[in-house]
Scaffold this motif. Structure first.
Motif, short mmCIF file in Angstrom:
data_model
loop_
_atom_site.label_atom_id
_atom_site.label_comp_id
_atom_site.label_asym_id
_atom_site.label_seq_id
_atom_site.Cartn_x
_atom_site.Cartn_y
_atom_site.Cartn_z
N TRP A 1 6.54 -19.93 2.69
CA TRP A 1 7.29 -18.89 2.55
C TRP A 1 7.01 -17.88 3.99
CZ3 TRP A 1 5.82 -16.92 -3.14
CH2 TRP A 1 6.57 -17.74 -3.77
N GLN A 2 8.05 -17.35 4.60
CA GLN A 2 7.77 -16.63 5.85
C GLN A 2 7.88 -15.26 5.51
OE1 GLN A 2 10.97 -18.63 7.90
NE2 GLN A 2 9.63 -18.58 9.58
N ALA A 3 8.25 -14.59 4.64
CA ALA A 3 8.23 -13.20 3.93
C ALA A 3 8.51 -13.09 2.52
CB ALA A 3 9.64 -12.64 4.63
N TRP A 4 8.04 -11.96 2.05
CA TRP A 4 8.43 -11.62 0.71
C TRP A 4 9.28 -10.44 0.71
CZ3 TRP A 4 6.33 -13.30 -4.15
CH2 TRP A 4 6.46 -12.41 -4.97
N VAL A 5 10.24 -10.51 -0.14
CA VAL A 5 11.44 -9.24 -0.15
C VAL A 5 11.42 -8.88 -1.82
CG1 VAL A 5 13.74 -8.82 0.16
CG2 VAL A 5 12.90 -10.28 1.58
N THR A 6 11.38 -7.79 -1.81
CA THR A 6 11.39 -7.20 -3.28
C THR A 6 12.67 -6.23 -3.41
OG1 THR A 6 9.28 -7.38 -3.93
CG2 THR A 6 10.16 -5.90 -5.08
N TYR A 7 13.50 -6.25 -4.45
CA TYR A 7 14.52 -5.37 -4.54
C TYR A 7 14.04 -4.35 -5.73
CZ TYR A 7 18.98 -3.52 -6.26
OH TYR A 7 20.16 -2.62 -6.84
N HIS A 8 14.61 -3.24 -5.54
CA HIS A 8 14.22 -2.01 -6.53
C HIS A 8 13.16 -1.75 -7.14
CE1 HIS A 8 16.30 0.97 -8.50
NE2 HIS A 8 16.83 0.51 -9.48
N SER A 9 12.10 -1.85 -6.25
CA SER A 9 10.81 -1.36 -6.92
C SER A 9 10.79 0.43 -7.06
CB SER A 9 9.65 -1.66 -5.99
OG SER A 9 8.32 -1.34 -6.37
N TYR A 10 10.23 0.79 -8.20
CA TYR A 10 10.36 2.31 -8.58
C TYR A 10 9.22 2.40 -9.57
CZ TYR A 10 13.61 2.09 -12.43
OH TYR A 10 14.31 1.69 -13.61
N TYR A 11 9.19 3.83 -10.06
CA TYR A 11 8.10 4.17 -10.94
C TYR A 11 8.21 3.64 -12.40
CZ TYR A 11 10.86 7.69 -13.23
OH TYR A 11 11.70 8.47 -14.05
N LYS A 12 9.27 3.31 -12.61
CA LYS A 12 9.69 2.58 -13.89
C LYS A 12 9.52 1.08 -13.94
CE LYS A 12 12.35 6.20 -16.35
NZ LYS A 12 13.69 6.20 -17.05
N ALA A 13 9.52 0.59 -12.77
CA ALA A 13 9.39 -1.23 -12.56
C ALA A 13 8.97 -1.20 -11.42
CB ALA A 13 10.75 -1.51 -13.01
N PRO A 14 7.69 -0.97 -10.92
CA PRO A 14 7.17 -1.08 -9.76
C PRO A 14 6.78 -2.71 -9.48
CG PRO A 14 5.51 -0.66 -11.28
CD PRO A 14 6.58 -0.42 -11.98
N ASP A 15 6.76 -3.04 -8.17
CA ASP A 15 6.47 -4.48 -7.83
C ASP A 15 4.92 -4.59 -7.86
OD1 ASP A 15 6.18 -6.91 -6.67
OD2 ASP A 15 6.68 -6.51 -4.80
N LEU A 16 4.69 -5.41 -8.99
CA LEU A 16 3.14 -5.51 -9.36
C LEU A 16 2.53 -6.81 -8.68
CD1 LEU A 16 3.15 -4.58 -12.99
CD2 LEU A 16 2.89 -2.88 -11.11
N ILE A 17 3.45 -7.86 -7.89
CA ILE A 17 3.21 -8.91 -7.54
C ILE A 17 3.15 -9.04 -6.07
CG2 ILE A 17 3.91 -11.34 -7.54
CD1 ILE A 17 4.67 -11.19 -10.57
N GLY A 18 4.38 -8.45 -5.48
CA GLY A 18 4.61 -8.85 -4.09
C GLY A 18 3.42 -8.34 -3.03
N PRO A 19 3.05 -7.15 -3.26
CA PRO A 19 2.04 -6.90 -2.00
C PRO A 19 0.90 -7.78 -1.84
CG PRO A 19 2.79 -5.03 -3.33
CD PRO A 19 3.45 -6.12 -4.14
N THR A 20 0.29 -7.96 -3.35
CA THR A 20 -1.05 -9.17 -3.21
C THR A 20 -0.64 -10.36 -2.67
OG1 THR A 20 -1.82 -7.70 -5.13
CG2 THR A 20 -2.41 -10.07 -4.57
N VAL A 21 0.57 -10.90 -2.90
CA VAL A 21 1.04 -12.26 -2.54
C VAL A 21 1.41 -12.17 -1.01
CG1 VAL A 21 2.76 -14.05 -2.88
CG2 VAL A 21 2.08 -12.81 -4.78
#
Length: 326
Positions: free
Chosen positions: A57-77
């Protein structure tokens, strides 16, 4: 919108892998649920990192992270793989810190802080993103768009069309405003209503006085909805509590003028005009409906330039270039 984003990346020639189907949403503010979801996400991360290494992978893209459904995976990966981390339609809500969504609000803020690029869809989202953005974080306006490269056939009708889900919590006020507006319009004005949902009974009650002028079409499949747009003369949808509203783009792609209120988010997807202010209510909408309308050609040209796949792909390409990818 998520599917449209995948299509836009594919349109610019990128390969898109769906890394996980994990859902982090907590709709009620349950601290125990948030803790469980945080733990569940942690167990998924090692395998996803392995997947990313194999796929290069060359980049990680997350759509619609917000306080009710945050991205809990992408930053660490992304951090582990050493690849750029991009967010699309994320929001900051620091007022949620310390409340029932505290853990998730913190995760959402951390994801925003970690992003190398943030794409925002509306000016309303941009305000908080800009206020709290880390120094040098690019914020790029990605206009909401239709997942298509060409416009549909131009509409050729005279009646009004309303398109929306019938949910009591958010949609019902728009329907009530439409009914109030219809009462102020000439008796010859007809309305078709496409949509269905748990509040349909309440919506039908709002239009009970217009039995001969309002027709309910129910939930429509894509082809039938396209036909509904094609035979209409204008879309009416005030936009109460809309984030932005894809129906506006769909209608305008057919060349339909839109009768809507000047609301945050909504105005980001409308052909530029002086739309009536919210405090003018149904009278403002009725007066606006009587004004001369832009030509279908001008409306369609605006959508083609700003709200189709090619325009979105170019915006996304610009964001990738800012992190050294093309």
């Amino acid at each position: 919108m998520a599917r449209a984003l995948m299509s836009a990346f594919a349109h610019m020639g990128a390969q898109v892998d769906l890394a996980s189907t994990f859902r982090s949403r907590d709709g009620v503010g349950d601290a125990a649920l948030q803790a469980a979801l945080l733990a569940a996400a942690d167990t998924l991360i090692p395998d996803i990192i392995t997947q990313g290494r194999v796929a290069k992978w060359q980049a990680w893209v997350t759509y619609h992270s917000y306080y009710k459904a945050p991205d809990l995976i992408g930053p660490t990966v992304a951090r582990t793989l050493g690849i750029p981390y991009l967010l699309i339609e994320t929001t900051r809500a620091r007022k949620r810190l310390g409340g029932p969504w505290d853990a998730f609000a913190r995760a959402s803020e951390a994801a925003c802080d970690a992003a190398h690029v943030v794409f925002y869809l509306t000016e309303r989202d941009h305000e908080a993103l800009a206020k709290y953005a880390p120094d040098g974080q690019p914020l790029i306006h990605l206009r909401p768009f239709l997942s298509r490269t060409e416009l549909p056939a131009q509409a050729h009708g005279t009646h009004l069309l309303a398109v929306g889900m019938m949910r009591a919590s958010a949609k019902l006020p728009s329907y009530e405003l439409i009914a109030q507006t219809l009462a102020l319009l000439p008796d010859t004005t007809r309305l078709e209503i496409a949509g269905d949902g748990p509040a349909r009974g309440q919506v039908e009650s709002a239009f009970a006085a217009f039995e001969d002028r309002a027709q309910f079409l129910g939930a429509l499949e894509p082809e039938a909805l396209t036909a509904a747009y094609s035979r209409a003369g204008a879309l009416i949808w005030p936009g109460v509590d809309e984030a932005f509203g894809m129906t506006y783009l769909e209608a305008q792609a057919h060349g339909l003028p839109v009768i809507a209120q000047n609301r945050p988010g909504v105005r980001d997807v409308l052909f530029p005009r002086a739309y009536p202010e919210v405090d003018l209510g149904a009278q403002g909408l009725a007066d606006f409906a009587a004004q001369p309308t832009p030509t279908p050609d001008s409306i369609r040209a605006y959508i083609r330039a700003h709200h189709l796949l090619p325009a979105a792909a170019e915006t996304l390409r610009g964001g990738l270039e800012q992190v050294g990818l093309t």
